[in-house]
Design an enzyme around this catalytic site. Structure first.
Site, PDB file in Angstrom:
ATOM      1  CG  ASP A 106      -5.951  -2.577   3.553  1.00 29.27           C
ATOM      2  OD1 ASP A 106      -4.966  -2.435   4.299  1.00 29.27           O
ATOM      3  OD2 ASP A 106      -6.339  -1.689   2.775  1.00 29.27           O
ATOM      4  CG  MET A 113      -8.400   7.146   2.941  1.00 32.14           C
ATOM      5  SD  MET A 113      -7.507   7.089   4.519  1.00 32.14           S
ATOM      6  CE  MET A 113      -6.582   5.570   4.308  1.00 32.14           C
ATOM      7  CB  SER A 124      -0.900   0.014   1.236  1.00 32.35           C
ATOM      8  OG  SER A 124      -1.539   1.272   1.363  1.00 32.35           O
ATOM      9  CG  HIS A 145      -4.041  -1.474  -1.717  1.00 31.65           C
ATOM     10  ND1 HIS A 145      -5.145  -2.202  -2.122  1.00 31.65           N
ATOM     11  CD2 HIS A 145      -4.453  -0.695  -0.686  1.00 31.65           C
ATOM     12  CE1 HIS A 145      -6.176  -1.875  -1.369  1.00 31.65           C
ATOM     13  NE2 HIS A 145      -5.787  -0.952  -0.485  1.00 31.65           N
ATOM     14  CG  MET A 154     -11.841  -2.643   5.239  1.00 33.89           C
ATOM     15  SD  MET A 154     -10.255  -2.232   4.451  1.00 33.89           S
ATOM     16  CE  MET A 154      -9.412  -1.343   5.766  1.00 33.89           C
ATOM     17  CG  HIS A 199      -9.718   0.344  -0.410  1.00 38.40           C
ATOM     18  ND1 HIS A 199      -9.196   0.114   0.848  1.00 38.40           N
ATOM     19  CD2 HIS A 199     -11.067   0.341  -0.264  1.00 38.40           C
ATOM     20  CE1 HIS A 199     -10.195  -0.003   1.711  1.00 38.40           C
ATOM     21  NE2 HIS A 199     -11.333   0.135   1.068  1.00 38.40           N
ATOM     22  CG  ASP A 245      -5.255   2.325   1.110  1.00 44.03           C
ATOM     23  OD1 ASP A 245      -6.224   1.562   0.927  1.00 44.03           O
ATOM     24  OD2 ASP A 245      -4.177   1.950   1.603  1.00 44.03           O
ATOM     25  CG  MET A 263     -11.341   3.230   2.272  1.00 44.36           C
ATOM     26  SD  MET A 263      -9.939   3.094   3.412  1.00 44.36           S
ATOM     27  CE  MET A 263      -8.586   3.347   2.253  1.00 44.36           C
TER      28      MET A 263
END
Length: 230
Positions: free
Chosen positions: A179, A39, A10, A35, A139, A68, A37, A70
């Site tokens: 994750d 947010m 990540s 990966h 998660m 991913h 992330d 979020m």
């Protein structure tokens, strides 16, 4: 047949001042995916990156780029992330009242669709949508920050997910990703319970020796439970 274990570093834990070099270092060390992330400061209490950084990651590597989201209203941004080069786009079940439509939109945009579940969300909530997914992300911490401790109950949750996939005829057909708090100590249990894509951030980029050594330790830990690399 068991799917091969894949390791997805990540970039949340990487040095953003030299992001391309960090991504390339992970690839050279033997990573399988990268990966990313994303947010938004609303769905989770942190703000990270967007499509521009995803595009920079895409340009730095030949590996699959695993995004991913979020974020709230992820359907508004699927096209942008797909155009930025995301191979996989995962959205959260908790923010998608029309989940099947969102998953179809990801596939139509040219990426492969995934669904993530927070620790307090039951795997049973996926039953009506499981035919639409290529990946399920369990998660193993509450999303929002790196460096959290693994939630032990996640192992049983992975077993329940495997039973659901088998009941719905998707056993062995869906990537099962974890994750949060994943390292050489926690990896064997999640792999034995059915996970085959391991997201790790601080355990790799924050390793006391090197990313290369940390990734090798994680790989060795998974080999002990009978998995193989693609």
């Amino acid at each position: 047949m068991k799917r091969p274990v894949r390791i997805a570093p990540s970039i949340l834990s990487a040095d953003f001042g030299r992001l391309a070099a960090e991504v390339q270092r992970a690839e050279a060390a033997g990573a399988d995916w990268i990966h990313v992330d994303v947010m938004d400061g609303h769905f989770v209490p942190n703000i990270t990156i967007g499509p521009a950084v995803t595009r920079a990651v895409r340009e730095a590597t030949q590996l699959p780029v695993d995004v991913h989201l979020m974020i709230q209203e992820p359907e508004r941004y699927i096209g942008a992330f797909a155009q930025a080069g995301a191979d996989w786009i995962t959205v959260h079940q908790e923010v998608c009242p029309h989940l099947n439509r969102v998953l179809a939109g990801i596939r139509e945009a040219g990426a492969r669709p995934g669904v993530a579940l927070n620790p307090s969300t039951s795997v049973e909530t996926l039953r009506e949508a499981v035919a639409w997914v290529d990946l399920v992300l369990i998660m193993t911490v509450n999303p929002g920050f790196g460096g959290q401790s693994f939630i032990p109950r996640s192992v049983d949750k992975l077993r329940r997910l495997q039973r659901l996939l088998a009941e719905e005829g998707r056993d062995g057909d869906v990537e099962v990703q974890v994750d949060g708090g994943i390292d050489a100590a926690t990896a064997p249990a999640v792999v034995a319970a059915g996970a085959n894509v391991l997201v790790a951030g601080s355990a790799l980029f924050g390793a006391p020796d090197s990313l290369e050594d940390a990734l090798a330790r994680l790989r060795d830990a998974t080999s002990a439970v009978g998995r193989i690399r693609a």
